[in-house]
Design an enzyme around this catalytic site. Structure first.
Site, PDB file in Angstrom:
ATOM      1  N   HIS A   1       0.867  -1.175   0.000  1.00 42.66           N
ATOM      2  CA  HIS A   1       0.000   0.000   0.000  1.00 42.66           C
ATOM      3  C   HIS A   1       0.908   1.230   0.000  1.00 42.66           C
ATOM      4  O   HIS A   1       1.724   1.406   0.914  1.00 42.66           O
ATOM      5  CB  HIS A   1      -0.914  -0.012   1.225  1.00 42.66           C
ATOM      6  CG  HIS A   1      -1.900  -1.138   1.211  1.00 42.66           C
ATOM      7  ND1 HIS A   1      -2.239  -1.859   2.336  1.00 42.66           N
ATOM      8  CD2 HIS A   1      -2.618  -1.678   0.195  1.00 42.66           C
ATOM      9  CE1 HIS A   1      -3.129  -2.789   2.014  1.00 42.66           C
ATOM     10  NE2 HIS A   1      -3.367  -2.700   0.721  1.00 42.66           N
TER      11      HIS A   1
ATOM     12  N   HIS B   1       3.485  -3.773   6.265  1.00 45.23           N
ATOM     13  CA  HIS B   1       2.363  -2.840   6.157  1.00 45.23           C
ATOM     14  C   HIS B   1       2.423  -1.822   7.295  1.00 45.23           C
ATOM     15  O   HIS B   1       3.342  -1.823   8.112  1.00 45.23           O
ATOM     16  CB  HIS B   1       1.034  -3.607   6.213  1.00 45.23           C
ATOM     17  CG  HIS B   1       0.760  -4.407   4.978  1.00 45.23           C
ATOM     18  ND1 HIS B   1      -0.101  -4.003   3.990  1.00 45.23           N
ATOM     19  CD2 HIS B   1       1.240  -5.624   4.578  1.00 45.23           C
ATOM     20  CE1 HIS B   1      -0.138  -4.913   3.038  1.00 45.23           C
ATOM     21  NE2 HIS B   1       0.662  -5.912   3.372  1.00 45.23           N
TER      22      HIS B   1
ATOM     23  N   GLU C   1       1.624   3.398   3.122  1.00 44.83           N
ATOM     24  CA  GLU C   1       2.170   2.743   4.307  1.00 44.83           C
ATOM     25  C   GLU C   1       3.688   2.691   4.113  1.00 44.83           C
ATOM     26  O   GLU C   1       4.226   1.758   3.533  1.00 44.83           O
ATOM     27  CB  GLU C   1       1.534   1.373   4.490  1.00 44.83           C
ATOM     28  CG  GLU C   1       0.020   1.492   4.735  1.00 44.83           C
ATOM     29  CD  GLU C   1      -0.707   0.160   4.732  1.00 44.83           C
ATOM     30  OE1 GLU C   1      -0.039  -0.898   4.732  1.00 44.83           O
ATOM     31  OE2 GLU C   1      -1.959   0.169   4.725  1.00 44.83           O
TER      32      GLU C   1
ATOM     33  N   GLU D   1       2.479  -5.574  10.494  1.00 50.03           N
ATOM     34  CA  GLU D   1       1.971  -4.204  10.613  1.00 50.03           C
ATOM     35  C   GLU D   1       2.895  -3.472  11.586  1.00 50.03           C
ATOM     36  O   GLU D   1       2.957  -3.816  12.771  1.00 50.03           O
ATOM     37  CB  GLU D   1       0.532  -4.210  11.122  1.00 50.03           C
ATOM     38  CG  GLU D   1      -0.435  -4.984  10.237  1.00 50.03           C
ATOM     39  CD  GLU D   1      -0.973  -4.147   9.088  1.00 50.03           C
ATOM     40  OE1 GLU D   1      -0.649  -2.939   9.032  1.00 50.03           O
ATOM     41  OE2 GLU D   1      -1.722  -4.696   8.255  1.00 50.03           O
TER      42      GLU D   1
END
Length: 532
Positions: A139, A246, A142, A350
């Site tokens: 993404h 991410h 990110e 993440e």
């Protein structure tokens, strides 16, 4: 002057060869262009009276000189595409014995998807050494993972030979790093934006982490060039372990990301109604290993292991890990695709509550993730590894393997190599290959080092006659014919286990066996109670 000397030599040989005047003119133009490209226009017309002047021009126009003149470092700032590319090129020039730079394809806007290999053997595969990878910036907004990958590359190449752990890792592993899978999205993202979707998608507006073939559901989204590049990449290199980086949360998430019935959760109102269902785990056959890999990262991270929520509106995660579908189910994710289609064990990392935090926070993120990024990759050397060979000692390429009771398989390389991350215990390995008798081998995995296991397959020419003169049913094969395999998205169909068609809902008719035996049937009860 030096240029004119070169021209005189070329003219001499041209005359001796009997070139025409037009050929000579073209030759002069070609030589001039070559020199202009190599030295720059100022270098072409400069006098070479002093040796130091020549060296000055060479250093100015030749990147091989300038890259060694400048200190090698990477700043704690966000690097745009050109800056990132420049750093990767400089690294590959300076550390040619440790790095190799290549592109797996281009983005919608034509930007290269750069991958840099870091290893003591970057250009050649060393027999027995596994390949691992990190993919960041899927993404575009990110951005932390993208920068951490540049710092990881810098750390690995500068510490090789002085840090024993990093030296061992690079001697025994080939590490492939893709800092940005979505360079187009990054270019339109804004620093300091913690939420929102600007830059998340590629230049055509597609979410790349919803763009892969799915184990459970038909994914009808138009496959994007970035996705196709990654699919082609992982089909050519037998990756064993992978991390997808991410932002927007602080947790290590592991397969499965999707569930057989996740289609019910297509909108926010429905997800709210079926909240209890949408938070049901979707357990993979290698759940114990995925939990271990996630905990390895979380516990090595500065704060992830605490499991704290990023905000009051978000959930916390026990020990900083979660099953993907238990968090929220999604279709077309990259980690499930890597696991099911390619036998590569991938988890999603993440790394920051804010998707694109200010650059001044990057030193903190690097300090938190530095150790975890290295220790996670080292986990590839846990479990079992070895070779599948025939009776003559020749490697058996693309033999299909499966650890018994774990229904997701993997295959051998062209050298007959295989690897599988496993926790300590006693296992049975099932091995199949076209033209060979299948084998089942028991082995033990211990904590201290990987188990080395070599499997020899015996060729078979068994012929079955059906109904007298019906002819011959071919050689026993663990996998179906090429024609049959082409109908499936996964090449890992083997006797006794298979991949479902992309989009097929395989929950029905499973009879409680295989990977779906662990998925809760609570959704059916909810629907029955609500709607009769």
């Amino acid at each position: 002057m030096l240029l004119l000397q070169h021209f005189n030599v070329l003219e001499k040989y041209s005359v001796n060869l009997g070139d025409t005047e037009r050929s000579m003119e073209r030759l002069w133009v070609s030589v001039l262009l070559v020199f202009c490209t190599t030295w720059g226009w100022h270098g072409v017309f400069a006098e070479d009276s002093a040796a130091d002047t020549q060296e000055e021009f060479a250093r100015h126009y030749n990147s091989r000189y300038s890259v060694f003149d400048e200190p090698y470092n990477v700043e704690f700032k966000y690097h745009n595409y050109e800056q990132m590319s420049r750093f990767l090129r400089a690294t590959s020039l300076r550390y040619q014995n440790l790095t190799a730079l290549y592109s797996i394809g281009k983005s919608v806007k034509g930007r290269d998807l750069w991958v840099i290999v870091v290893s003591s053997s970057p250009y050649e595969h060393v027999i027995g050494n596994p390949d691992v990878k990190y993919v960041a910036n899927i993404h575009g907004n990110e951005a932390v993972g993208r920068e951490l990958m540049l710092h990881l590359v810098h750390l690995l190449v500068t510490k090789y030979g002085t840090d024993p752990y990093i030296t061992w890792l690079l001697d025994k592993t080939r590490i492939h790093i893709l800092p940005s899978m979505n360079p187009d999205g990054f270019e339109v993202s804004k620093e300091g934006t913690c939420e929102g979707g600007q830059g998340r998608y590629n230049a055509r507006g597609f979410d790349l982490n919803r763009n892969f073939p799915d184990y459970f559901k038909q994914n009808n989204k138009w496959s994007q060039p970035e996705t196709e590049a990654v699919k082609d990449w992982v089909s050519k290199i037998q990756f064993v372990l992978s991390g997808s980086l991410h932002g927007g949360a602080l947790v290590a998430s592991y397969p499965f990301d999707n569930t057989p019935n996740s289609r019910i959760c297509r909108s926010a109102p429905l997800c709210a109604v079926f909240q209890s269902y949408s938070s049901t785990p979707s357990i993979s056959p290698d759940d114990d290993v995925f939990r271990h890999l996630s905990l390895t990262y979380s516990r090595s991270h500065g704060t992830m292991h605490r499991g704290a929520a990023c905000s009051p509106n978000q959930p916390g995660f026990k020990n900083g890990i979660t099953n993907g579908a238990e968090w929220y189910p999604l279709t077309g994710g990259m980690q499930d695709f890597n696991y099911v289609w390619n036998g590569c064990m991938e988890i999603t990392l993440e790394l920051s509550c804010c998707k694109y935090p200010p650059a001044e926070d990057l030193p903190r993120y690097w300090a938190e993730n530095r150790e975890a990024l290295i220790k996670f990759l080292a986990e590839v050397h846990r479990g079992v590894q070895g070779f599948v060979i025939d009776e003559n000692g020749n490697p058996v390429e693309r033999a299909s393997l499966k650890v018994k009771s774990r229904d997701v398989g993997f295959v051998t390389t062209k050298y007959g190599e295989f690897w599988r991350v496993l926790l300590p215990g006693i296992y049975k390995l099932e091995v199949y290959a076209d033209g060979y008798l299948p084998r089942e081998v028991e082995f033990m995995v211990i904590e201290q080092h990987p188990t080395l296991l070599n499997v020899t397959l015996r060729a078979t020419k068994r012929q079955d006659h059906i109904g007298g003169n019906q002819g011959t049913v071919g050689v026993y094969a663990g996998r179906p014919s090429e024609t049959h395999r082409e109908q499936r998205p996964s090449p890992y169909y083997t006797q006794g286990y298979y991949r479902p068609n992309s989009g097929a809902n395989t929950a029905a008719g499973d009879n409680g066996n295989g990977i779906f035996s662990s998925i809760s049937s609570g959704f059916n009860s909810i629907v029955t109670n609500l709607f009769g």
